[in-house]
Design a protein around this motif. Structure first.
Motif, PDB file in Angstrom:
ATOM      1  N   GLY A  21       0.808  -1.214   0.000  1.00  0.00           N
ATOM      2  CA  GLY A  21       0.000   0.000   0.000  1.00  0.00           C
ATOM      3  C   GLY A  21       0.841   1.264   0.000  1.00  0.00           C
ATOM      4  O   GLY A  21       2.076   1.219  -0.020  1.00  0.00           O
ATOM      5  N   VAL A  22       0.158   2.393   0.028  1.00  0.00           N
ATOM      6  CA  VAL A  22       0.801   3.700  -0.110  1.00  0.00           C
ATOM      7  C   VAL A  22       1.699   4.032   1.076  1.00  0.00           C
ATOM      8  O   VAL A  22       2.856   4.412   0.913  1.00  0.00           O
ATOM      9  CB  VAL A  22      -0.262   4.816  -0.285  1.00  0.00           C
ATOM     10  N   HIS A  23       1.175   3.912   2.287  1.00  0.00           N
ATOM     11  CA  HIS A  23       1.926   4.373   3.452  1.00  0.00           C
ATOM     12  C   HIS A  23       3.184   3.549   3.718  1.00  0.00           C
ATOM     13  O   HIS A  23       4.174   4.087   4.217  1.00  0.00           O
ATOM     14  CB  HIS A  23       1.024   4.400   4.691  1.00  0.00           C
ATOM     15  N   ALA A  24       3.171   2.293   3.381  1.00  0.00           N
ATOM     16  CA  ALA A  24       4.348   1.451   3.616  1.00  0.00           C
ATOM     17  C   ALA A  24       5.331   1.492   2.445  1.00  0.00           C
ATOM     18  O   ALA A  24       6.374   0.859   2.512  1.00  0.00           O
ATOM     19  CB  ALA A  24       3.907   0.014   3.881  1.00  0.00           C
ATOM     20  N   ALA A 105      -4.870  -0.453  -4.553  1.00  0.00           N
ATOM     21  CA  ALA A 105      -4.277  -0.037  -3.276  1.00  0.00           C
ATOM     22  C   ALA A 105      -4.337   1.482  -3.126  1.00  0.00           C
ATOM     23  O   ALA A 105      -4.694   1.997  -2.068  1.00  0.00           O
ATOM     24  CB  ALA A 105      -2.835  -0.529  -3.176  1.00  0.00           C
ATOM     25  N   VAL A 106      -4.015   2.197  -4.185  1.00  0.00           N
ATOM     26  CA  VAL A 106      -4.043   3.662  -4.154  1.00  0.00           C
ATOM     27  C   VAL A 106      -5.470   4.170  -4.025  1.00  0.00           C
ATOM     28  O   VAL A 106      -5.738   5.148  -3.332  1.00  0.00           O
ATOM     29  CB  VAL A 106      -3.378   4.212  -5.442  1.00  0.00           C
ATOM     30  N   ALA A 107      -6.397   3.494  -4.694  1.00  0.00           N
ATOM     31  CA  ALA A 107      -7.795   3.943  -4.703  1.00  0.00           C
ATOM     32  C   ALA A 107      -8.461   3.820  -3.345  1.00  0.00           C
ATOM     33  O   ALA A 107      -9.317   4.636  -3.004  1.00  0.00           O
ATOM     34  CB  ALA A 107      -8.589   3.157  -5.744  1.00  0.00           C
ATOM     35  N   VAL A 108      -8.096   2.825  -2.556  1.00  0.00           N
ATOM     36  CA  VAL A 108      -8.826   2.564  -1.318  1.00  0.00           C
ATOM     37  C   VAL A 108      -8.098   2.984  -0.053  1.00  0.00           C
ATOM     38  O   VAL A 108      -8.729   3.072   0.999  1.00  0.00           O
ATOM     39  CB  VAL A 108      -9.221   1.064  -1.196  1.00  0.00           C
ATOM     40  N   GLU A 109      -6.830   3.251  -0.117  1.00  0.00           N
ATOM     41  CA  GLU A 109      -6.094   3.579   1.110  1.00  0.00           C
ATOM     42  C   GLU A 109      -6.339   5.021   1.518  1.00  0.00           C
ATOM     43  O   GLU A 109      -6.085   5.942   0.741  1.00  0.00           O
ATOM     44  CB  GLU A 109      -4.591   3.344   0.907  1.00  0.00           C
ATOM     45  N   PRO A 110      -6.835   5.235   2.722  1.00  0.00           N
ATOM     46  CA  PRO A 110      -7.088   6.607   3.171  1.00  0.00           C
ATOM     47  C   PRO A 110      -5.776   7.330   3.461  1.00  0.00           C
ATOM     48  O   PRO A 110      -4.773   6.711   3.830  1.00  0.00           O
ATOM     49  CB  PRO A 110      -7.900   6.416   4.451  1.00  0.00           C
ATOM     50  N   GLU A 121      -5.394  12.732  -3.344  1.00  0.00           N
ATOM     51  CA  GLU A 121      -6.403  13.018  -4.372  1.00  0.00           C
ATOM     52  C   GLU A 121      -5.809  12.834  -5.773  1.00  0.00           C
ATOM     53  O   GLU A 121      -6.462  12.286  -6.660  1.00  0.00           O
ATOM     54  CB  GLU A 121      -6.957  14.436  -4.196  1.00  0.00           C
ATOM     55  N   GLN A 122      -4.583  13.276  -5.974  1.00  0.00           N
ATOM     56  CA  GLN A 122      -3.930  13.097  -7.277  1.00  0.00           C
ATOM     57  C   GLN A 122      -3.738  11.608  -7.574  1.00  0.00           C
ATOM     58  O   GLN A 122      -3.973  11.158  -8.695  1.00  0.00           O
ATOM     59  CB  GLN A 122      -2.584  13.826  -7.323  1.00  0.00           C
ATOM     60  N   LEU A 123      -3.336  10.833  -6.588  1.00  0.00           N
ATOM     61  CA  LEU A 123      -3.162   9.394  -6.792  1.00  0.00           C
ATOM     62  C   LEU A 123      -4.504   8.719  -7.090  1.00  0.00           C
ATOM     63  O   LEU A 123      -4.590   7.856  -7.970  1.00  0.00           O
ATOM     64  CB  LEU A 123      -2.503   8.758  -5.567  1.00  0.00           C
ATOM     65  N   ARG A 124      -5.544   9.117  -6.377  1.00  0.00           N
ATOM     66  CA  ARG A 124      -6.874   8.551  -6.644  1.00  0.00           C
ATOM     67  C   ARG A 124      -7.365   8.899  -8.046  1.00  0.00           C
ATOM     68  O   ARG A 124      -8.006   8.095  -8.711  1.00  0.00           O
ATOM     69  CB  ARG A 124      -7.875   9.001  -5.578  1.00  0.00           C
ATOM     70  N   GLU A 125      -7.055  10.113  -8.503  1.00  0.00           N
ATOM     71  CA  GLU A 125      -7.444  10.508  -9.863  1.00  0.00           C
ATOM     72  C   GLU A 125      -6.725   9.625 -10.894  1.00  0.00           C
ATOM     73  O   GLU A 125      -7.334   9.191 -11.876  1.00  0.00           O
ATOM     74  CB  GLU A 125      -7.120  11.986 -10.109  1.00  0.00           C
ATOM     75  N   LEU A 126      -5.463   9.342 -10.656  1.00  0.00           N
ATOM     76  CA  LEU A 126      -4.730   8.437 -11.558  1.00  0.00           C
ATOM     77  C   LEU A 126      -5.330   7.029 -11.516  1.00  0.00           C
ATOM     78  O   LEU A 126      -5.406   6.356 -12.553  1.00  0.00           O
ATOM     79  CB  LEU A 126      -3.247   8.405 -11.191  1.00  0.00           C
ATOM     80  N   ALA A 127      -5.757   6.596 -10.344  1.00  0.00           N
ATOM     81  CA  ALA A 127      -6.404   5.281 -10.223  1.00  0.00           C
ATOM     82  C   ALA A 127      -7.713   5.277 -10.999  1.00  0.00           C
ATOM     83  O   ALA A 127      -8.017   4.323 -11.727  1.00  0.00           O
ATOM     84  CB  ALA A 127      -6.636   4.935  -8.755  1.00  0.00           C
TER      85      ALA A 127
END
Length: 191
Positions: A21-24, A105-110, A121-127
């Motif tokens: 995921g993103v944070h790790a 992973a990018v779409a769902v990780e808060p 938000e930019q990562l979610r837009e790319l997803a």
């Protein structure tokens, strides 16, 4: 600007996103995971972690879209989808059910805090763009086979959602049984 080191870091970041995921997925873990020089980060990614993660999501999008489109064109919607599901099965099994979809992973990780919100938000837009692209590839294949445009679009969305969700289920169960079940139902629906 592409170089083997840069490409390796992007692919490594996408792999880490798919597993952790993103944070790790930190710059340090990307360097460790890829065996690349730490100094290359600043050279290739002056925008830091955010730039690297954005490139990793774009890479993941391409890594799915290109084989998906090829399979749909070469084999048609049903056989192409079966081969695509087989591709996911190999990823799951070869990674010991650790790797999933980095885009999901990018779409769902808060995001942890407000500071991360804009980058998230930019990562979610790319997803979102990736999911839409994959849906469009599937819809185009279905339209080529005579499915009405509106239904093809809905089936594309359903198929992407089914596979993405099933990959997550398989990781949790450490089994491809759900993928096998969904593949059979998608095949029946698309025929």
């Amino acid at each position: 600007m592409s170089s083997p080191t840069r490409d390796k870091m992007i692919a490594g970041a996408a792999d880490l996103l798919s597993r952790r995921g993103v944070h790790a997925t930190s710059l340090r873990t990307v360097v460790q995971h890829t065996g690349t020089p730490r100094g290359s980060l600043g050279h290739h990614f002056p925008g830091g972690k955010q730039q690297l993660l954005e490139e990793a999501v774009r890479h993941a999008n391409e890594s799915v879209a290109v084989p998906l489109e090829t399979l749909m064109k070469e084999r048609g919607a049903v056989e192409g989808l079966q081969a695509f599901v087989g591709w996911w099965r190999r990823i799951l099994e070869s990674s010991g059910f650790e790797a999933g979809c980095p885009v999901l992973a990018v779409a769902v990780e808060p995001m942890a805090d407000e500071e991360d919100a804009a980058s998230g938000e930019q990562l979610r837009e790319l997803a979102h763009e990736a999911f839409e692209r994959w849906e469009a590839i599937l819809a185009a294949a279905l339209r080529r086979e005579g499915v009405a445009a509106s239904r093809a679009q809905r089936l594309g969305a359903l198929t992407v959602a089914a596979i993405e969700g099933t990959v997550a289920m398989c990781r949790a169960a450490r089994s491809t049984r759900a993928l096998d079940d969904v593949q059979l139902e998608l095949k029946a629906m698309l025929m």
